[in-house]
Design a protein around this motif. Structure first.
Motif, PDB file in Angstrom:
ATOM      1  N   SER A  86      60.124  41.584  37.122  1.00 18.63           N
ATOM      2  CA  SER A  86      58.655  41.918  37.532  1.00 18.63           C
ATOM      3  C   SER A  86      58.258  42.687  36.279  1.00 18.63           C
ATOM      4  O   SER A  86      57.961  43.930  36.500  1.00 18.63           O
ATOM      5  N   PRO A  87      58.132  42.305  35.149  1.00 13.03           N
ATOM      6  CA  PRO A  87      57.661  43.017  33.982  1.00 13.03           C
ATOM      7  C   PRO A  87      56.135  43.318  34.151  1.00 13.03           C
ATOM      8  O   PRO A  87      55.463  42.705  34.853  1.00 13.03           O
ATOM      9  N   ALA A  88      55.404  44.341  33.324  1.00 10.45           N
ATOM     10  CA  ALA A  88      54.262  44.511  33.502  1.00 10.45           C
ATOM     11  C   ALA A  88      53.261  43.266  33.099  1.00 10.45           C
ATOM     12  O   ALA A  88      53.534  42.542  32.353  1.00 10.45           O
ATOM     13  N   LEU A  89      52.193  43.073  33.696  1.00 14.09           N
ATOM     14  CA  LEU A  89      51.230  42.042  33.669  1.00 14.09           C
ATOM     15  C   LEU A  89      50.706  42.372  32.132  1.00 14.09           C
ATOM     16  O   LEU A  89      50.495  43.255  31.685  1.00 14.09           O
ATOM     17  N   ARG A  90      50.596  41.220  31.594  1.00 10.85           N
ATOM     18  CA  ARG A  90      49.820  41.223  30.236  1.00 10.85           C
ATOM     19  C   ARG A  90      48.334  40.796  30.445  1.00 10.85           C
ATOM     20  O   ARG A  90      48.168  39.916  31.304  1.00 10.85           O
ATOM     21  N   PRO A  91      47.431  40.871  29.215  1.00 10.59           N
ATOM     22  CA  PRO A  91      46.281  40.448  29.540  1.00 10.59           C
ATOM     23  C   PRO A  91      45.929  39.022  29.937  1.00 10.59           C
ATOM     24  O   PRO A  91      45.364  38.244  30.494  1.00 10.59           O
ATOM     25  N   LEU A  92      47.087  38.099  29.265  1.00  8.13           N
ATOM     26  CA  LEU A  92      47.083  36.752  29.323  1.00  8.13           C
ATOM     27  C   LEU A  92      48.474  36.303  30.007  1.00  8.13           C
ATOM     28  O   LEU A  92      49.541  36.549  29.749  1.00  8.13           O
ATOM     29  N   VAL A  93      48.243  35.597  31.261  1.00 13.04           N
ATOM     30  CA  VAL A  93      49.493  35.223  32.158  1.00 13.04           C
ATOM     31  C   VAL A  93      49.317  33.902  32.318  1.00 13.04           C
ATOM     32  O   VAL A  93      48.449  33.248  32.816  1.00 13.04           O
ATOM     33  N   LEU A  94      50.475  33.197  32.279  1.00 14.58           N
ATOM     34  CA  LEU A  94      50.488  31.642  32.605  1.00 14.58           C
ATOM     35  C   LEU A  94      51.328  31.581  33.922  1.00 14.58           C
ATOM     36  O   LEU A  94      52.599  32.220  33.854  1.00 14.58           O
ATOM     37  N   ASN A  95      51.055  31.222  34.952  1.00 19.90           N
ATOM     38  CA  ASN A  95      51.501  31.479  36.258  1.00 19.90           C
ATOM     39  C   ASN A  95      52.070  29.788  36.789  1.00 19.90           C
ATOM     40  O   ASN A  95      51.295  28.820  36.865  1.00 19.90           O
ATOM     41  N   LEU A  96      53.579  30.003  36.886  1.00 18.24           N
ATOM     42  CA  LEU A  96      54.189  28.824  37.364  1.00 18.24           C
ATOM     43  C   LEU A  96      54.789  28.905  38.906  1.00 18.24           C
ATOM     44  O   LEU A  96      55.228  28.025  39.224  1.00 18.24           O
ATOM     45  N   ARG A  97      54.404  30.064  39.450  1.00 17.97           N
ATOM     46  CA  ARG A  97      54.803  30.184  40.561  1.00 17.97           C
ATOM     47  C   ARG A  97      53.869  29.742  41.900  1.00 17.97           C
ATOM     48  O   ARG A  97      52.717  29.352  41.257  1.00 17.97           O
ATOM     49  N   ASP A  98      54.189  29.724  43.156  1.00 17.82           N
ATOM     50  CA  ASP A  98      53.291  29.283  43.865  1.00 17.82           C
ATOM     51  C   ASP A  98      52.265  30.480  44.455  1.00 17.82           C
ATOM     52  O   ASP A  98      51.078  29.830  44.812  1.00 17.82           O
ATOM     53  N   ALA A  99      52.855  31.816  44.224  1.00 24.27           N
ATOM     54  CA  ALA A  99      51.715  32.864  44.741  1.00 24.27           C
ATOM     55  C   ALA A  99      50.536  33.081  43.411  1.00 24.27           C
ATOM     56  O   ALA A  99      51.077  32.871  42.199  1.00 24.27           O
ATOM     57  N   PRO A 100      49.426  33.329  43.840  1.00 25.02           N
ATOM     58  CA  PRO A 100      48.447  33.791  42.935  1.00 25.02           C
ATOM     59  C   PRO A 100      49.025  34.915  42.182  1.00 25.02           C
ATOM     60  O   PRO A 100      49.709  35.881  42.598  1.00 25.02           O
ATOM     61  N   VAL A 101      48.493  35.206  40.907  1.00 20.44           N
ATOM     62  CA  VAL A 101      48.517  36.401  40.279  1.00 20.44           C
ATOM     63  C   VAL A 101      47.934  37.416  40.760  1.00 20.44           C
ATOM     64  O   VAL A 101      46.855  37.366  41.083  1.00 20.44           O
ATOM     65  N   PRO A 102      48.519  38.801  41.065  1.00 25.22           N
ATOM     66  CA  PRO A 102      47.817  39.742  41.590  1.00 25.22           C
ATOM     67  C   PRO A 102      46.671  40.314  40.519  1.00 25.22           C
ATOM     68  O   PRO A 102      46.742  40.045  39.318  1.00 25.22           O
ATOM     69  N   ALA A 103      45.332  40.855  40.830  1.00 28.15           N
ATOM     70  CA  ALA A 103      44.339  41.507  39.873  1.00 28.15           C
ATOM     71  C   ALA A 103      45.226  42.326  38.850  1.00 28.15           C
ATOM     72  O   ALA A 103      46.050  42.956  39.019  1.00 28.15           O
ATOM     73  N   GLY A 104      44.302  42.239  37.685  1.00 24.05           N
ATOM     74  CA  GLY A 104      45.190  43.128  36.596  1.00 24.05           C
ATOM     75  C   GLY A 104      45.220  42.249  35.341  1.00 24.05           C
ATOM     76  O   GLY A 104      45.861  42.961  34.362  1.00 24.05           O
ATOM     77  N   PHE A 105      44.814  41.113  35.333  1.00 26.17           N
ATOM     78  CA  PHE A 105      44.902  40.326  34.143  1.00 26.17           C
ATOM     79  C   PHE A 105      43.551  40.099  33.643  1.00 26.17           C
ATOM     80  O   PHE A 105      42.434  40.279  34.333  1.00 26.17           O
ATOM     81  N   GLU A 106      43.419  39.668  32.380  1.00 29.06           N
ATOM     82  CA  GLU A 106      42.064  39.399  31.806  1.00 29.06           C
ATOM     83  C   GLU A 106      42.034  37.763  31.953  1.00 29.06           C
ATOM     84  O   GLU A 106      40.760  37.366  32.253  1.00 29.06           O
ATOM     85  N   ARG A 107      43.051  37.007  31.750  1.00 27.76           N
ATOM     86  CA  ARG A 107      43.005  35.654  31.845  1.00 27.76           C
ATOM     87  C   ARG A 107      44.328  35.107  32.484  1.00 27.76           C
ATOM     88  O   ARG A 107      45.346  35.562  31.954  1.00 27.76           O
ATOM     89  N   VAL A 108      44.054  34.117  33.426  1.00 35.40           N
ATOM     90  CA  VAL A 108      45.407  33.612  33.898  1.00 35.40           C
ATOM     91  C   VAL A 108      45.343  32.022  33.841  1.00 35.40           C
ATOM     92  O   VAL A 108      44.310  31.388  33.871  1.00 35.40           O
ATOM     93  N   LEU A 109      46.386  31.365  33.279  1.00 31.73           N
ATOM     94  CA  LEU A 109      46.607  30.006  33.109  1.00 31.73           C
ATOM     95  C   LEU A 109      47.442  29.503  34.331  1.00 31.73           C
ATOM     96  O   LEU A 109      48.390  29.878  34.593  1.00 31.73           O
ATOM     97  N   GLU A 110      46.834  28.381  34.904  1.00 28.78           N
ATOM     98  CA  GLU A 110      47.631  27.567  36.051  1.00 28.78           C
ATOM     99  C   GLU A 110      47.617  26.190  35.580  1.00 28.78           C
ATOM    100  O   GLU A 110      46.656  25.499  35.160  1.00 28.78           O
ATOM    101  N   VAL A 111      48.776  25.584  35.836  1.00 29.80           N
ATOM    102  CA  VAL A 111      49.224  24.310  35.512  1.00 29.80           C
ATOM    103  C   VAL A 111      49.258  23.517  36.693  1.00 29.80           C
ATOM    104  O   VAL A 111      49.781  23.787  37.705  1.00 29.80           O
ATOM    105  N   VAL A 112      48.205  22.455  36.602  1.00 33.80           N
ATOM    106  CA  VAL A 112      47.856  21.472  38.134  1.00 33.80           C
ATOM    107  C   VAL A 112      49.000  20.423  37.731  1.00 33.80           C
ATOM    108  O   VAL A 112      48.695  19.728  36.966  1.00 33.80           O
ATOM    109  N   PRO A 113      50.029  19.939  38.847  1.00 33.88           N
ATOM    110  CA  PRO A 113      50.657  19.152  38.603  1.00 33.88           C
ATOM    111  C   PRO A 113      49.807  17.743  38.620  1.00 33.88           C
ATOM    112  O   PRO A 113      48.680  17.519  39.395  1.00 33.88           O
TER     113      PRO A 113
END
Length: 141
Positions: A86-113
């Motif tokens: 669990s490294p510190a969040l970066r401003p840009l996060v790409l999420n491949l997990r089922d849970a949403p990214v907690p607040a603290g990012f500037e931009r999150v990228l989600e890949v839709v199957p």
């Protein structure tokens, strides 16, 4: 304002190998000078992504590593985090997990199957980000 970008897998090469889309998004981040944190769904996925980033483009190297493997992970442009890290969040996060990214990012990228039956967790994440007041965008890839 924070934003969440959802990338819908459509192209055949991404359908066959969804992690290629992750590599393309990582390349865009590196070219834009934005350090990227990739939240992998499993240790196996983190290793597969690590391997693919070495080989997906023979003409270009994406500086990357798996979290917890090296001391200087804060310096690397693309940091891949398996669930046990669990490294510190970066401003840009790409999420491949089922849970949403907690607040603290500037931009999150989600890949839709590509498979509509696998999209339920993404609908939940869309609602989660919407409730946070995050700007939402959808892109067909």
């Amino acid at each position: 304002m924070a934003r969440a970008d959802f990338y819908l897998i459509g192209k055949p090469r991404f359908r066959e190998q969804p992690l290629l889309l992750v590599c393309e998004l990582a390349r865009k981040a590196v070219h834009a000078g934005q350090p990227l944190l990739v939240l992998a769904a499993s240790a196996q996925q983190a290793e597969a992504l690590d391997d693919l980033m070495w080989s997906f483009d023979p003409d270009e190297f994406l500086p990357h590593q798996i979290a917890g493997m090296d001391e200087d992970e804060d310096e690397v442009e693309v940091l891949i985090a398996p669930p046990e890290q669990s490294p510190a969040l970066r401003p840009l996060v790409l999420n491949l997990r089922d849970a949403p990214v907690p607040a603290g990012f500037e931009r999150v990228l989600e890949v839709v199957p590509a498979d509509p039956s696998a999209r339920a967790p993404l609908r939940e994440r869309w609602k989660h980000y919407q409730a946070l007041g995050v700007e939402l965008n959808k892109f067909d890839m």
